[in-house]
Write a protein that holds these residues in place. Structure first.
Motif: not given
Length: 244
Positions: A186-202
């Motif tokens: 749970d860090t800013p790097m995780l939640w700002s990752n576009p792959n996380v935002k768009n669901g490509n990385e679950k």
């Protein structure tokens, strides 16, 4: 108090895992030098360390600039004369397919994520006393990655190879070197990752780690309790790699 009278230099010390490591090392008696680029964030890190009972200073340093790294280490040595613990946490990511990635971005990422580790190790080692430790922060992306983060995954794979190689050059009774490979934290790097935002990385939020959990692992690997651990990578990922 595992770090009483220890001088602890931490890159990426102004947010996320690096900041949590600074607070943990300070709370356990260490004198912490937190490196980062933002003075406001640096002041907040120092406040948190002191609030936890530790001693700390912030030094601004852009790891993309080799001269800045050299100057900062010189300042540390003038003020503290040695480095007992070196934690290399600072990193950046890119989120473009390789064929679309400007190579200037590749070079910048490698400078921050990998070359700075080599330079800091080279500069600090002559001033690291017996029983000192280097902890480099890798990532599960060195082992299990996704599309569009090839430079990041490559840098972390290189970091782990660096740790293994350096362990052959170092006497582990003098200075140990190891890596920590976080999973989703749970860090800013995780939640700002576009792959996380768009669901490509679950990302299952129930299995996301806390920065403090990584800090605990970093503190252990840097401490005398880990005196026989050298040249390896500890995955701290909630079992993510075990599912491969």
């Amino acid at each position: 108090m595992r770090f009483t009278d220890k001088v602890c230099l931490v890159t990426g010390g102004t947010s996320g895992i690096g900041q949590a490591a600074c607070v943990r090392l300070g709370a356990e008696g260490g004198t912490v030098i937190a490196l980062g680029r933002d003075k406001k964030d640096g002041a907040e890190t120092v406040r948190l360390i002191k609030e936890a009972g530790g001693q700390a200073v912030f030094m601004a340093c852009d790891l993309a600039k080799p001269k800045a790294i050299e100057t900062t280490v010189q300042k540390v040595l003038v003020k503290f004369h040695r480095v007992d613990v070196l934690v290399c946490d600072a990193a950046m990511m890119t989120f473009e397919p390789l064929v679309k990635l400007p190579l200037e971005k590749w070079d910048l990422l490698m400078q921050v994520n990998l070359r700075s580790l080599a330079q800091l190790t080279q500069l600090c080692l002559p001033h690291m006393p017996r029983g000192s430790a280097i902890v480099a922060i890798s990532s599960v992306h060195a082992h299990q990655t996704t599309a569009a983060v090839v430079p990041y995954a490559t840098s972390k794979g290189g970091l782990e190879a660096f740790v293994r190689g350096m362990s052959r050059e170092l006497d582990f009774r003098q200075t140990r070197i190891n890596a920590i490979a976080p999973g989703a934290v749970d860090t800013p790097m995780l939640w700002s990752n576009p792959n996380v935002k768009n669901g490509n990385e679950k990302i299952d939020k129930a299995t996301v780690g806390k920065p403090e959990e990584l800090a605990a692992a970093i503190a252990f690997m840097a401490s005398a309790e880990a005196s026989f651990i050298h040249g390896t990578t500890l995955a701290v990922d909630g079992g993510r790699l075990a599912q491969l």
